[in-house]
Design an enzyme around this catalytic site. Structure first.
Site, PDB file in Angstrom:
ATOM      1  N   GLY A 190       0.832  -1.196   0.000  1.00  0.00           N
ATOM      2  CA  GLY A 190       0.000   0.000   0.000  1.00  0.00           C
ATOM      3  C   GLY A 190       0.867   1.247   0.000  1.00  0.00           C
ATOM      4  O   GLY A 190       0.634   2.180  -0.767  1.00  0.00           O
ATOM      5  N   ASN A 206       9.094   5.567   4.332  1.00  0.00           N
ATOM      6  CA  ASN A 206      10.430   6.167   4.294  1.00  0.00           C
ATOM      7  C   ASN A 206      10.388   7.537   4.962  1.00  0.00           C
ATOM      8  O   ASN A 206       9.584   8.382   4.569  1.00  0.00           O
ATOM      9  CB  ASN A 206      10.887   6.324   2.852  1.00  0.00           C
ATOM     10  CG  ASN A 206      10.676   5.058   2.038  1.00  0.00           C
ATOM     11  OD1 ASN A 206      11.178   4.008   2.382  1.00  0.00           O
ATOM     12  ND2 ASN A 206       9.898   5.173   0.980  1.00  0.00           N
ATOM     13  N   GLU A 213       1.141   5.600   7.660  1.00  0.00           N
ATOM     14  CA  GLU A 213       2.559   5.865   7.380  1.00  0.00           C
ATOM     15  C   GLU A 213       3.080   6.972   8.292  1.00  0.00           C
ATOM     16  O   GLU A 213       4.243   6.950   8.711  1.00  0.00           O
ATOM     17  CB  GLU A 213       2.763   6.237   5.908  1.00  0.00           C
ATOM     18  CG  GLU A 213       2.236   5.225   4.899  1.00  0.00           C
ATOM     19  CD  GLU A 213       2.651   3.793   5.180  1.00  0.00           C
ATOM     20  OE1 GLU A 213       3.809   3.570   5.599  1.00  0.00           O
ATOM     21  OE2 GLU A 213       1.819   2.876   4.993  1.00  0.00           O
ATOM     22  N   HIS A 269       4.138   5.708  11.601  1.00  0.00           N
ATOM     23  CA  HIS A 269       5.460   5.071  11.529  1.00  0.00           C
ATOM     24  C   HIS A 269       6.598   6.075  11.710  1.00  0.00           C
ATOM     25  O   HIS A 269       7.716   5.674  12.056  1.00  0.00           O
ATOM     26  CB  HIS A 269       5.660   4.412  10.166  1.00  0.00           C
ATOM     27  CG  HIS A 269       5.058   3.053  10.030  1.00  0.00           C
ATOM     28  ND1 HIS A 269       5.220   2.070  10.967  1.00  0.00           N
ATOM     29  CD2 HIS A 269       4.324   2.497   9.023  1.00  0.00           C
ATOM     30  CE1 HIS A 269       4.590   0.964  10.549  1.00  0.00           C
ATOM     31  NE2 HIS A 269       4.039   1.202   9.384  1.00  0.00           N
ATOM     32  N   GLU A 292       3.897  -2.471  12.718  1.00  0.00           N
ATOM     33  CA  GLU A 292       2.668  -2.542  11.921  1.00  0.00           C
ATOM     34  C   GLU A 292       1.421  -2.535  12.800  1.00  0.00           C
ATOM     35  O   GLU A 292       0.426  -1.908  12.472  1.00  0.00           O
ATOM     36  CB  GLU A 292       2.697  -3.768  11.005  1.00  0.00           C
ATOM     37  CG  GLU A 292       3.808  -3.722   9.976  1.00  0.00           C
ATOM     38  CD  GLU A 292       3.889  -2.396   9.236  1.00  0.00           C
ATOM     39  OE1 GLU A 292       2.892  -1.657   9.178  1.00  0.00           O
ATOM     40  OE2 GLU A 292       4.977  -2.073   8.727  1.00  0.00           O
TER      41      GLU A 292
HETATM   42 ZN   LIG Z   1       3.045  -0.024   8.026  1.00  0.00          ZN
END
Ligand SMILES: [Zn+2]
Length: 830
Positions: free
Chosen positions: A256, A260, A291, A294, A313
């Site tokens: 998906g 970064n 994201e 993260h 995750e």
């Molecule tokens: Zn993820």
């Protein structure tokens, strides 16, 4: 292919510390290769010791260690031996590298709309050495200085803010310490929308041919981005640490998105070129917020080794849904989780490949990739919700904040996370973690009642641990009862034994539907009682909360998978309730599960056309009752176009005529109708070729491939199979499209010869396609529509072979397990 082991990684990080990378990439060398120069400075704890550097070049040109040229004879293509190390070292590697087209390393794609080229870097999980020379493991973090030479009309983006210093020359700002798997550079004639929020420069970027939809949709993307930044800043008390924040929608992306730091890459199907549904925008928003979570959890603090990848995750999955509910318009995001994410995880739990959320052995990097599934995401997130119910939300957030602060720019493991939670809550979590995190499997939860005179006389929650994975999992759940549209009771309880009395229900009226886990707080196989299952067609649509309806749908779908509920009963529930459903996540996910799995796998071949007609009829009703042009009408129209046997209607829609409102010029929709006609053998290649001529785009090309592969005649299958498994240099996405289309035919005899071909030809693709991409191809190309003993026998034989790569083996294990579910259902219900 070499695959870094945990033992090797541990030894290397004990010996060295990396102080900095300088990476120079020349992307102006044509479409096949690029030049890569890496300067790596690192300390070594032991004078004279040895280690190795990872690089996977097409051609290694020169390596110097502390100024001395190394002899490159004997280079194995992957590791450079570094011997006689000093306490401070510098190694310089220059190499010619290959672009990829399988989504790993530096992927290069050509947009057929305008023949422009696009490049993006994807270093996860161990592809960084395909871009630059590095010590490729998550706990050797270092800052990066990157410069890029590119064709003059390109822009360049990366982890550090990019500055154009001359024609085709770009310098990226020095980054904070990053793990190698976060390295990215995106380069090409991308178009951009930029802004600044709270001092953070933001950008969204996509291919030039997607300029119009990108510009139209950027504000929605940026609204979610801003809301998520504000929410995470206030929740964690730590500012976003990586400078600018770019979101690049890139072509042919396997997953998906990828987190970064500073430069997230996302699949560019998220830039919807046609009409888009509420459900699609919700999914994109969830990915954006995921994201961003993260950036703190995963990027600022990174797991020491891949066996704790789940923690990244699970956390991001949990946080994105929480953020959408609390900080955006998507207040029903947990319903979407119930419908879109948890069934994925429940299916994974039923497979022999299931594993604990945490602590699955990952002796090497590639084996960790196999655990990157519905357990790590959906179960992990549900487990965190149970943790919060167990210790309290304030304690959880305070523990997270402490964890992030104490390991910032470094690495940590599960034990560090649990320690932070124990300190924040004052609770011993060892037993909890053993049951929820370190044991696989899920409990069955049901509620047994006795009744008299229209009232409940006793009620008990039954918890049944799986035989294969016993554990003492405590569940915070609620139990609710509904009758003809009214909630008649709801009680909250903690289920921490196999029988838990619910005295609060005594004297309550008997409910038409009794729903355990009604707000879906826990992770369990909810078993509805027989009366509730029987009442579902009549009562489900009147249950007032979408969340409770989602729990019922999931329980029914799991019941079918477990051969406990007749798939025809599920179809009856759909016929009665689906068209009047108001929650769009439920509409879409039920529709997808029916068309992609329940109908083709669980119903005998001879009943499938009739079941599609039931769905088409319900969708036609939904379309008629929906506001023209609305998201709901669009979804209904798509399901009509997928399922109907009305050739005249499909002919008009495929030709772009008399379309439902809002779909004029929508090529994605036309391809749904074209796909339906192609699958039924009602149009030939000439019509598909003409449609492609009008839609010379990446998306059009994929739909054309899929439709061609789905044609039911034998010559089309010969062509499609050869395109899928021959050496045509097809990209990851093209292979997926061929695989998705292939296993359709009105006469299954046409397909049967390809079962053996699958087991012969698909594993051999490992010579052309990386494991990440091959995992998807092998799953999609599996002969799942041939639900018969011969398929199972050939699967079993294949799994005895020693030559399967980890991804292919896992795909076959899982597909075989799903095949056996369908076979068992057909035995039980015919
Ligand atoms: Zn993820």
């Amino acid at each position: 292919m070499t695959n870094l082991t945990r033992v090797e990684a541990g030894a290397r990080s004990a010996l060295i510390d990396v102080t900095g990378y300088r990476v120079e990439l020349d992307l102006d060398q044509g479409p096949e290769t690029f030049e890569s120069s890496s300067t790596v400075r690192f300390g070594c704890a032991e004078l004279g010791a040895s280690t190795f550097l990872d690089v996977k070049p097409q051609r290694l040109q020169r390596v110097t260690l502390n100024g001395v040229d190394l002899d490159l004879n004997g280079f194995d293509g992957e590791r450079i031996g570094l011997t006689d190390l000093a306490l401070a070292n510098e190694v310089v590697v220059t190499a010619t590298m290959s672009y990829s087209n399988d989504g790993q390393g530096l992927h290069r794609a050509v947009d057929p709309a305008d023949e422009r080229h696009y490049v993006y870097g994807h270093s996860f999980l161990d592809a960084a050495p395909r871009v630059f020379a590095c010590f490729d493991q998550p706990d050797l973090k270092a800052p990066y200085d990157v410069s890029v030479t590119a064709p003059p009309e390109w822009i360049v983006l990366g982890n550090g803010a990019a500055t154009r210093t001359g024609e085709g020359a770009w310098v990226l700002a020095t980054t904070k310490p990053l793990a190698t798997y976060f390295f990215t550079v995106c380069a090409g004639p991308y178009v951009s929308v930029t802004t600044v929020h709270d001092g953070i420069p933001l950008g969204v970027h996509a291919r030039a041919s997607l300029r119009e939809p990108l510009e139209r949709q950027a504000e929605q993307m940026l609204t979610i981005t801003r809301a998520s930044f504000d929410y995470y800043h206030s929740l964690f008390g730590i500012r976003y640490p990586f400078g600018e924040y770019h979101q690049v929608f890139v072509p042919e992306f396997n997953a998906g998105a990828m987190e970064n730091p500073g430069c997230v890459t996302l699949r560019d199907q998220y830039v919807f070129r046609g009409a888009m549904t509420h459900d699609e925008v919700l999914t994109r928003s969830s990915t954006i917020s995921h994201e961003m979570a993260h950036m703190w959890f995963g990027d600022l603090v990174t797991m020491t080794w891949w066996d704790d990848l789940w923690l990244n995750e699970s956390f991001a999955e949990y946080m994105s849904h929480r953020t959408l509910c609390e900080a955006t318009e998507f207040t029903q995001a947990w319903v979407d989780s119930s419908m879109a994410r948890k069934p994925w995880g429940y299916a994974a739990e039923r497979m022999p490949s299931t594993h604990p959320v945490a602590g699955s052995p990952a002796p090497d990097a590639q084996s960790a990739l196999q655990n990157f599934d519905g357990i790590s995401y959906a179960k992990g997130a549900a487990t965190l919700r149970q943790l919060i119910a167990h210790i309290g939300d304030a304690e959880f957030i305070s523990g997270v904040s402490e964890y992030l602060r104490s390991h910032a720019y470094g690495n940590a493991a599960l034990v560090d996370f649990l320690g932070a939670m124990e300190r924040a809550s004052g609770k011993d979590l060892q037993g909890w973690a053993a049951a929820w995190l370190r044991t696989a499997g899920l409990d069955a939860i049901s509620v047994a009642t006795t009744t008299g005179g229209g009232s409940i006389t006793s009620a008990t929650v039954r918890r049944t641990p799986p035989v294969a994975h016993p554990a003492d999992r405590p569940h915070s759940i609620d139990v609710a009862g509904f009758s003809r549209g009214t909630e008649v009771f709801r009680v909250l309880t903690t289920v921490d034994r196999d029988e838990t009395a619910l005295p609060e229900l005594e004297g309550k009226p008997v409910a038409g539907m009794l729903i355990p886990n009604a707000t879906d707080l826990t992770w369990a196989n909810v078993k509805l009682d027989a009366a509730t299952v029987a009442a579902a067609p009549a009562e489900l649509s009147s249950v007032p909360q979408a969340q409770a309806r989602a729990v019922v749908w999931t329980a029914l779908i799991d019941g079918v998978a477990l051969a406990e509920i007749d798939p025809r009963h599920l179809l009856a529930v759909l016929a009665a309730s689906w068209a009047s459903e108001s929650n769009q996540s439920i509409i879409n996910r039920v529709g997808l599960l029916m068309t992609q799995r329940i109908i083709p796998a669980f119903l005998p071949f001879g009943e499938q056309e009739g079941a599609h007609a039931v769905l088409a009829s319900a969708a036609t009703g939904m379309l008629a009752q929906s506001e023209p042009g609305s998201s709901r009408a669009l979804m209904a129209a798509r399901y009509v176009a997928t399922s109907t046997a009305d050739e005249d209607l499909m002919g008009r829609w495929a030709a772009g005529k008399q379309l439902p409102q809002g779909l004029d010029g929508d090529f994605d929709f036309r391809w749904v109708a074209l796909g339906n006609l192609a699958r039924r053998g009602l149009i030939g290649a000439a019509v598909l070729d003409a449609a492609l001529e009008q839609d010379r785009t990446m998306a059009g090309n994929l739909k054309w491939l899929q439709a061609k592969a789905s044609a039911p005649d034998a010559p089309s299958k010969v062509w499609a199979w050869e395109q899928l498994t021959g050496e045509h240099g097809r990209s990851n996405y093209e292979l997926n499209a061929l695989a998705v289309g292939f296993w359709h035919a009105s006469d299954q005899d046409v397909l049967r010869p390809y079962v053996a071909r699958y087991f012969a030809d698909v594993p051999a693709l490992s010579h052309q396609v990386g494991e990440d991409a091959l995992a998807r191809v092998a799953a999609l190309a599996y002969p799942a529509s041939l639900v018969e003993a011969a398929t199972a026998e050939q699967s079993a034989a294949a799994l005895g072979r020693p030559d399967l790569t980890a991804s292919v083996r896992r795909a076959i294990v899982d597909a075989d397990s799903q095949l056996h579910e369908a076979l068992a259902s057909r035995v039980a219900f015919g």
